[in-house]
Structures are given as C-alpha cells and as structure tokens.
Design a protein around this motif. Structure first.
Motif, PDB file in Angstrom:
ATOM      1  N   GLU A  52       0.827  -1.209   0.000  1.00 27.00           N
ATOM      2  CA  GLU A  52       0.000   0.000   0.000  1.00 27.00           C
ATOM      3  C   GLU A  52       0.861   1.258   0.000  1.00 27.00           C
ATOM      4  OE1 GLU A  52      -2.722  -0.517   3.276  1.00 27.00           O
ATOM      5  OE2 GLU A  52      -4.021  -1.838   2.099  1.00 27.00           O
ATOM      6  N   GLY A  53       2.115   1.137   0.425  1.00 24.84           N
ATOM      7  CA  GLY A  53       3.068   2.214   0.244  1.00 24.84           C
ATOM      8  C   GLY A  53       3.234   3.226   1.357  1.00 24.84           C
ATOM      9  N   ASP A  54       2.566   3.069   2.483  1.00 25.25           N
ATOM     10  CA  ASP A  54       2.683   4.044   3.567  1.00 25.25           C
ATOM     11  C   ASP A  54       3.627   3.498   4.642  1.00 25.25           C
ATOM     12  OD1 ASP A  54       2.419   5.752   5.758  1.00 25.25           O
ATOM     13  OD2 ASP A  54       0.249   5.973   5.524  1.00 25.25           O
ATOM     14  N   PRO A  55       4.823   4.085   4.777  1.00 26.56           N
ATOM     15  CA  PRO A  55       5.783   3.554   5.743  1.00 26.56           C
ATOM     16  C   PRO A  55       5.301   3.604   7.195  1.00 26.56           C
ATOM     17  CG  PRO A  55       6.704   5.449   4.577  1.00 26.56           C
ATOM     18  CD  PRO A  55       5.354   5.184   4.011  1.00 26.56           C
ATOM     19  N   ALA A  61       2.607  -2.189  11.529  1.00 25.70           N
ATOM     20  CA  ALA A  61       2.429  -3.633  11.335  1.00 25.70           C
ATOM     21  C   ALA A  61       3.635  -4.411  11.862  1.00 25.70           C
ATOM     22  CB  ALA A  61       2.189  -3.944   9.856  1.00 25.70           C
ATOM     23  N   ILE A  62       4.835  -3.911  11.588  1.00 22.89           N
ATOM     24  CA  ILE A  62       6.060  -4.546  12.091  1.00 22.89           C
ATOM     25  C   ILE A  62       6.090  -4.462  13.617  1.00 22.89           C
ATOM     26  CG2 ILE A  62       8.578  -4.283  12.240  1.00 22.89           C
ATOM     27  CD1 ILE A  62       7.856  -5.603   9.668  1.00 22.89           C
ATOM     28  N   HIS A  63       5.714  -3.307  14.132  1.00 21.38           N
ATOM     29  CA  HIS A  63       5.711  -3.095  15.584  1.00 21.38           C
ATOM     30  C   HIS A  63       4.792  -4.095  16.291  1.00 21.38           C
ATOM     31  CE1 HIS A  63       6.042  -0.863  19.328  1.00 21.38           C
ATOM     32  NE2 HIS A  63       4.736  -0.950  19.439  1.00 21.38           N
ATOM     33  N   GLN A  89      10.545   4.788  10.106  1.00 25.86           N
ATOM     34  CA  GLN A  89      10.317   6.097  10.707  1.00 25.86           C
ATOM     35  C   GLN A  89      10.761   7.229   9.784  1.00 25.86           C
ATOM     36  OE1 GLN A  89       8.879   6.648  13.794  1.00 25.86           O
ATOM     37  NE2 GLN A  89       8.972   8.831  13.371  1.00 25.86           N
ATOM     38  N   ASP A  90      11.899   7.016   9.120  1.00 27.00           N
ATOM     39  CA  ASP A  90      12.481   8.085   8.310  1.00 27.00           C
ATOM     40  C   ASP A  90      12.272   7.914   6.808  1.00 27.00           C
ATOM     41  OD1 ASP A  90      13.525   9.283  10.649  1.00 27.00           O
ATOM     42  OD2 ASP A  90      15.231   7.898  10.607  1.00 27.00           O
ATOM     43  N   ALA A  91      11.633   6.830   6.410  1.00 24.06           N
ATOM     44  CA  ALA A  91      11.484   6.554   4.979  1.00 24.06           C
ATOM     45  C   ALA A  91      10.392   7.422   4.353  1.00 24.06           C
ATOM     46  CB  ALA A  91      11.153   5.085   4.761  1.00 24.06           C
ATOM     47  N   PRO A  92      10.665   7.990   3.177  1.00 21.71           N
ATOM     48  CA  PRO A  92       9.654   8.797   2.500  1.00 21.71           C
ATOM     49  C   PRO A  92       8.554   7.943   1.867  1.00 21.71           C
ATOM     50  CG  PRO A  92      11.642   8.672   1.175  1.00 21.71           C
ATOM     51  CD  PRO A  92      11.938   7.975   2.460  1.00 21.71           C
ATOM     52  N   SER A  93       8.896   6.680   1.574  1.00 19.08           N
ATOM     53  CA  SER A  93       7.924   5.774   0.967  1.00 19.08           C
ATOM     54  C   SER A  93       8.369   4.343   1.238  1.00 19.08           C
ATOM     55  CB  SER A  93       7.848   5.999  -0.546  1.00 19.08           C
ATOM     56  OG  SER A  93       9.076   5.606  -1.142  1.00 19.08           O
ATOM     57  N   CYS A  94       7.470   3.406   1.008  1.00 14.09           N
ATOM     58  CA  CYS A  94       7.826   1.996   1.171  1.00 14.09           C
ATOM     59  C   CYS A  94       8.805   1.544   0.096  1.00 14.09           C
ATOM     60  CB  CYS A  94       6.579   1.121   1.178  1.00 14.09           C
ATOM     61  SG  CYS A  94       5.651   1.248   2.729  1.00 14.09           S
ATOM     62  N   SER A  95       8.723   2.151  -1.068  1.00 10.78           N
ATOM     63  CA  SER A  95       9.669   1.760  -2.119  1.00 10.78           C
ATOM     64  C   SER A  95      11.112   2.065  -1.694  1.00 10.78           C
ATOM     65  CB  SER A  95       9.328   2.420  -3.452  1.00 10.78           C
ATOM     66  OG  SER A  95       9.373   3.825  -3.334  1.00 10.78           O
TER      67      SER A  95
END
Length: 129
Positions: A52-55, A61-63, A89-95
């Motif tokens: 879905e692309g939202d970090p 989910a990982i947490h 936390q710091d990623a602009p996107s999941c990609s």
C-alpha cells in the motif's frame, strides 16, 4: 518445572525461552501454538502494508508483530524488526525500504516454519514425561 531439558533448534534462543517461562515447557508449547494461530495474519498485514506504500502503516504492522518473536525466542529476527521499524520512521515511501524489506519478508516467511517445527517438537517432548 520439568526435570528434563528441551534442546531448541539453533535458530531459537533456548536459554532466553527457558528463563522467560521458568522452564515451563507446557507454557512454552502453548505460546508457540498461540503464535502460530496469529502468525499468518500478521505477515499478511505487513505485506499488505508494504504494497500500500505508507511507511507509517508498515511500521505499525512490524511493531505489532515484533513481540511474537520474543515470545518464541527468535530474538535475532526481533532485533531485525526493530531495525526495520526504525528505518520506516524516516522513509519517505515503502519503495525506499524495498532493499531491506525483501530479505526481512523472506525471513518472516521462513520463521513460521521454524516456529511450527519447534511447536511440533515441544508437543512430542511434553507427551513423553
């Protein structure tokens, strides 16, 4: 507490598990069983969140899954989840997380087999007093 000792596979931090559950192998077996009941839904949520692309959603989910690895002594995977959660936390996107996500996801899929094998071994161990 049992007077016999279960030898966990190399992937599992056996000393940690035995201390965590005070050598209660029935409780350990029940915990492995409970983790398996929830495992697939957690992995599916992580995979869905990544695609879905939202970090932030992926981080959540990982947490939520991370403690399961502690419950079953997969402390190295738990630590890897912490590292990935921090990267989210710091990623602009999941990609932007794809290079880290692929190997982590493979490890999550493989971990299920480890948990399942240990749970089956625990069942046999607890059946033979």
């Amino acid at each position: 507490m049992s007077d016999k000792t279960f030898v966990f596979s190399e992937a599992v931090n056996g000393k940690y598990i035995i201390e965590l559950y005070a050598g209660d192998y029935v409780m350990i077996e029940e915990t492995f069983t409970d983790v398996l009941l929830e495992y697939d839904s957690f992995v599916q949520k992580i995979n869905t969140s990544f695609h879905e692309g939202d970090p932030r959603v992926l981080k959540s989910a990982i947490h939520k899954m991370k403690p399961l690895f502690g419950f079953v002594g997969l402390t190295e995977i738990q630590a890897r989840c912490v590292k990935f959660e921090n990267a989210c936390q710091d990623a602009p996107s999941c990609s932007a997380l794809a290079a880290e996500y692929g190997p982590l996801f493979e490890q999550l899929v493989h971990a299920r087999a480890i948990i399942q094998e240990e749970q089956a071994r625990l069942v046999k161990f607890n059946q033979n007093p």
